[in-house]
Design a protein around this motif. Structure first.
Motif, PDB file in Angstrom:
ATOM      1  N   ARG A  69       0.723  -1.145  -0.007  1.00  0.00           N
ATOM      2  CA  ARG A  69       0.153   0.200  -0.120  1.00  0.00           C
ATOM      3  C   ARG A  69       0.830   1.267  -0.026  1.00  0.00           C
ATOM      4  NH1 ARG A  69      -2.999  -1.402   3.926  1.00  0.00           N
ATOM      5  NH2 ARG A  69      -4.806  -1.986   2.381  1.00  0.00           N
ATOM      6  N   GLN A  70       1.971   1.333   0.734  1.00  0.00           N
ATOM      7  CA  GLN A  70       2.804   2.116   0.950  1.00  0.00           C
ATOM      8  C   GLN A  70       3.526   2.506  -0.483  1.00  0.00           C
ATOM      9  OE1 GLN A  70       6.292   1.960   3.187  1.00  0.00           O
ATOM     10  NE2 GLN A  70       5.973   4.056   4.293  1.00  0.00           N
ATOM     11  N   ARG A  71       3.957   1.464  -1.144  1.00  0.00           N
ATOM     12  CA  ARG A  71       4.627   1.707  -2.148  1.00  0.00           C
ATOM     13  C   ARG A  71       3.739   2.035  -3.460  1.00  0.00           C
ATOM     14  NH1 ARG A  71       7.370  -3.971  -4.204  1.00  0.00           N
ATOM     15  NH2 ARG A  71       7.894  -3.961  -2.006  1.00  0.00           N
ATOM     16  N   LEU A  72       2.565   1.461  -3.442  1.00  0.00           N
ATOM     17  CA  LEU A  72       1.342   1.916  -4.489  1.00  0.00           C
ATOM     18  C   LEU A  72       1.278   3.285  -4.440  1.00  0.00           C
ATOM     19  CD1 LEU A  72      -0.853   1.235  -6.192  1.00  0.00           C
ATOM     20  CD2 LEU A  72      -2.387   0.999  -4.134  1.00  0.00           C
ATOM     21  N   VAL A  73       0.934   3.921  -3.130  1.00  0.00           N
ATOM     22  CA  VAL A  73       0.747   5.247  -2.775  1.00  0.00           C
ATOM     23  C   VAL A  73       2.022   6.198  -3.513  1.00  0.00           C
ATOM     24  CG1 VAL A  73       0.421   7.059  -1.286  1.00  0.00           C
ATOM     25  CG2 VAL A  73      -0.899   4.913  -1.089  1.00  0.00           C
ATOM     26  N   ARG A  74       3.223   5.813  -3.005  1.00  0.00           N
ATOM     27  CA  ARG A  74       4.238   6.686  -3.560  1.00  0.00           C
ATOM     28  C   ARG A  74       4.334   6.531  -5.101  1.00  0.00           C
ATOM     29  NH1 ARG A  74       8.499   5.168   1.335  1.00  0.00           N
ATOM     30  NH2 ARG A  74       7.414   6.172   2.803  1.00  0.00           N
ATOM     31  N   ALA A  75       4.079   5.429  -5.629  1.00  0.00           N
ATOM     32  CA  ALA A  75       4.299   5.257  -7.008  1.00  0.00           C
ATOM     33  C   ALA A  75       3.028   6.105  -7.573  1.00  0.00           C
ATOM     34  CB  ALA A  75       3.857   3.789  -7.737  1.00  0.00           C
ATOM     35  N   ARG A  76       1.789   6.114  -7.095  1.00  0.00           N
ATOM     36  CA  ARG A  76       0.877   6.730  -7.880  1.00  0.00           C
ATOM     37  C   ARG A  76       1.162   8.350  -7.728  1.00  0.00           C
ATOM     38  NH1 ARG A  76      -1.743   9.230 -10.345  1.00  0.00           N
ATOM     39  NH2 ARG A  76      -4.137   9.164 -10.423  1.00  0.00           N
TER      40      ARG A  76
END
Lengths: 176, 536
Positions: free
Chosen positions: A157-164
């Motif tokens: 989730r953390q990686r996803l939010v940063r990627a987005r």
């Protein structure tokens, strides 16, 4: 979000084969095509390359699936095959010099893909790119992505939010 | 500058919010912040637009994958399983039609290498090379033809197949607020009920899908441009352009602007809400519909017109409602129904997912006042002397240190009971700074205030309407500074009352007193703001 299933009802023969515990190529493709394509897309330059690599992944899978002992690991195994195929693809790409750049002519009936979006995604770091593309193409669930990448849901989730967030910044820069 | 930095800190939270991956507490805090921050609203809008763009792309990819999947299904013979591929049927049992490219690889188990027919020629010597070469040419030609056919667009039949498998027309979830979903275990009967996972922001809800919410608001937009806002608890089945409201309330809005700019209802498929007893057909308007436990239907028109028809075919009734009119279809004695005009409180229908919020009329210390002059909004008095009905105004004092300045110059200034820092107050004296504000048209339970304060010498308590916001713990005052001279942030989200509210801040003078000429004995700087939902 659950993605719409295009061919949701496998035929009876396929069901019988799956009931016997064997993994059929139809089932492999039906279940994991999106995840495999997501990994291919995240690791290649464009959609056409991703389609080519995906095809080679499933060809490889059909020839070597007998080595897979645990059907539960089929997805992780396929994604690993996909990553290796992407590496092979890039290795081959380096060895060849294109004579002419193929003009991009949109095929009739084939939906055009937003190349600018893909170009922005390509600028993301590899692990962010893979997480993001898997998320959108394979069910939009952090739990699913976490299972695919053998990571925790929180980390994904953390990686996803940063990627987005990075993708947003890239798209904004592009518009400017 | 401080406010700008705070919004930047929220960026990742906003991203998570748009992705539907935000925890409820943060989502609520963000929604409150959106009400007052245009910059963050803009960011949310940009992200939502990008999500639409990404989803559009994803749909196209899925269509491509559907083609590929179909090709695989055509290509793979009905073998028992892959490990048993050596027993695959002969090529004559392969499906007819174009040969998919997946079959032309030499290392495929389906290429005939292990089949008796080809194995025979492979033992015949040079002739086998000729046969093999011929077969490869045929295969390559077939694959080439397949690709050419694809490029030339001879794939309408495939496209039709894909379209057939796409969901029928439906809606898309475009907004939501504090939605709670019922905990319904999946059964054969409720398979069509949308699971919470499927109800993320920007997700498609196909026609025929049932949506249930226990509480909160959910906005669904249709291809026609119409929108409904479901108000939990509600049960709604999404249709092509409208749907079936089984229970609860919704507000429907249709904005179809014609070339002349007038609002028109679409024809021949008008936006309509069906209920167990009625069909409410939009005629270019905004309206509310409520269905109670018995299935009785009430409709109210905010603006425009709607037609309300009885859904009981044996007892057809119809009425056209205009702006601010309401009607109810209800059961009378027996099975008869009655359609009658009723008085309805329109405020029971939510007209927007995120209710309109207005700023609370409260100002920071010294706002819009000149140094040395009294603060028009803040009063100050010695604690215990509040019997005075008109306490004196706090006085503006000059700045002390550059680090103790408000985030935005002019929004707040230092105030105290004395005009200068050189008039110390008794050691240990507690002074109360007081201001009041009126919520007017706001709902008290939705109000919130947020700010930060710094005091000389220490902040003892913050009270709203006589009630301390954060009580002291173990005899230690919550607001006393302990880590250097720092601003103390605070937020207040309860304790408000309708009408006039009083905010008080207690400040204690230092011990020992600071040396004269350097520090004052007592002063306060507070930045504060907030908002409240419009309502009764």
């Amino acid at each position: 979000m659950r993605w719409i299933t295009m061919n949701s009802a496998p035929n009876h023969a396929q069901q019988d084969r799956e009931a016997s515990g064997a993994i059929t190529p139809e089932a492999l493709f039906h279940r994991y095509a999106r995840a495999v394509f997501a990994v291919c897309l995240a690791n290649t330059r464009n959609y056409h390359d991703a389609e080519d690599v995906m095809q080679s992944v499933f060809l490889k899978a059909t020839t070597t699936i007998s080595t897979l002992r645990d059907p539960e690991q089929a997805k992780a195994w396929l994604l690993q095959v996909a990553r290796r195929k992407c590496i092979d693809f890039h290795r081959r790409e380096r060895q060849t010099v294109p004579l002419l750049e193929e003009p991009s002519s949109p095929s009739v009936g084939v939906p055009a893909i937003d190349d600018r979006l893909h170009a922005a995604i390509q600028k993301l770091p590899q692990e962010y790119r893979e997480t993001l593309v898997l998320y959108y193409l394979d069910g939009q669930s952090c739990a699913t992505v976490a299972a695919s990448l053998s990571s925790t849901e929180t980390a994904i989730r953390q990686r996803l939010v940063r990627a987005r967030a990075m993708l947003h910044n890239l798209l904004q820069e592009e518009e400017l | 500058m401080q406010l700008q930095r705070e919004c930047n800190d929220r960026f990742e939270d906003i991203v998570a919010y748009v992705l539907g991956e935000c925890d409820p507490k943060t989502a609520l805090e963000l929604e409150m912040h959106f009400a007052i921050c245009e910059q963050c609203r803009t960011t949310r809008g940009q992200l939502a637009a990008e999500e639409t763009r990404i989803h559009s792309d994803v749909q196209k990819i899925l269509e491509r994958l559907a083609w590929a999947e179909k090709a695989v299904q055509q290509a793979v013979p009905p073998s028992p399983s892959l490990p048993a591929c050596s027993q695959a049927p002969p090529p004559s049992e392969m499906p007819s039609g174009s040969l998919p490219t997946i079959l032309i690889r030499d290392d495929s188990p389906y290429n005939g290498r292990n089949r008796p027919f080809v194995a025979y020629f492979s033992r015949v010597g040079p002739f086998s090379y000729f046969v093999s070469a011929t077969l490869m040419c045929v295969a390559a030609l077939a694959a080439w033809q397949y690709k050419i056919a694809d490029r030339l667009g001879h794939v309408e039949s495939d496209l039709e197949t894909v379209v057939r498998h796409l969901p029928a027309a439906g809606g898309r979830i475009t907004d939501m607020s504090q939605c709670r979903w019922p905990d319904v275990p999946p059964t054969a009967k409720n398979q069509a009920v949308a699971e919470p996972l499927a109800l993320a922001l920007n997700s498609d809800v196909p026609s025929g899908r049932k949506v249930q919410i226990e509480s909160g608001l959910l906005e669904i937009a249709f291809r026609s441009g119409a929108k409904v806002i479901l108000q939990g608890p509600a049960a709604f089945e999404v249709g092509d352009n409208g749907g079936f409201l089984n229970l609860g309330k919704l507000t429907g809005k249709f904005e179809n602007k014609s070339k002349s700019g007038t609002t028109q209802s679409p024809r021949p498929n008008p936006f309509a809400i069906r209920t167990p007893t009625a069909v409410v057909t939009d005629l270019g308007t905004e309206f509310g519909v409520e269905v109670d436990d018995l299935g009785q239907t009430t409709s109210y028109v905010f603006r425009g017109r709607v037609r309300m028809d009885s859904a009981i075919h044996t007892d057809p009734r119809s009425v056209t409602l205009k702006s601010h009119e309401a009607a109810r279809l209800e059961f009378t004695d027996g099975q008869k129904i009655e359609l009658r005009s009723v008085d309805v409180d329109p405020r029971q229908f939510a007209r927007r997912v995120h209710p309109e919020r207005i700023p609370i009329g409260i100002s920071g210390s010294g706002y819009d006042a000149q140094p040395g002059h009294p603060d028009p909004r803040w009063k100050v008095f010695r604690a215990g002397q509040e019997a005075d009905p008109t306490p004196p105004a706090a006085l503006l004092i000059g700045a002390i240190r550059s680090t103790w300045q408000p985030a935005i110059q002019g929004q707040a200034q230092w105030i105290g009971p004395t005009m200068t820092w050189h008039q110390p107050v008794p050691v240990g004296a507690v002074f109360t700074f007081r201001t009041d504000f009126d919520l007017k048209d706001g709902k008290p339970e939705t109000a919130f205030l947020r700010g930060r304060a710094i005091a000389i010498s220490s902040l003892k308590a913050i009270r709203l309407n006589g009630r301390e916001i954060s009580p002291s713990e173990e005899g230690k005052p919550k607001y006393a500074w302990e880590h250097g001279h720092m601003f103390q942030p605070f937020s207040i989200d309860h304790g408000f009352v309708a009408g006039n509210n009083v905010l008080e801040i207690d400040v204690e003078s230092g011990d020992p007193p600071p040396p004269p000429g350097d520090f004052s004995a007592l002063g306060l700087l507070i930045e504060i703001g907030g908002s409240v939902e419009v309502g009764p």
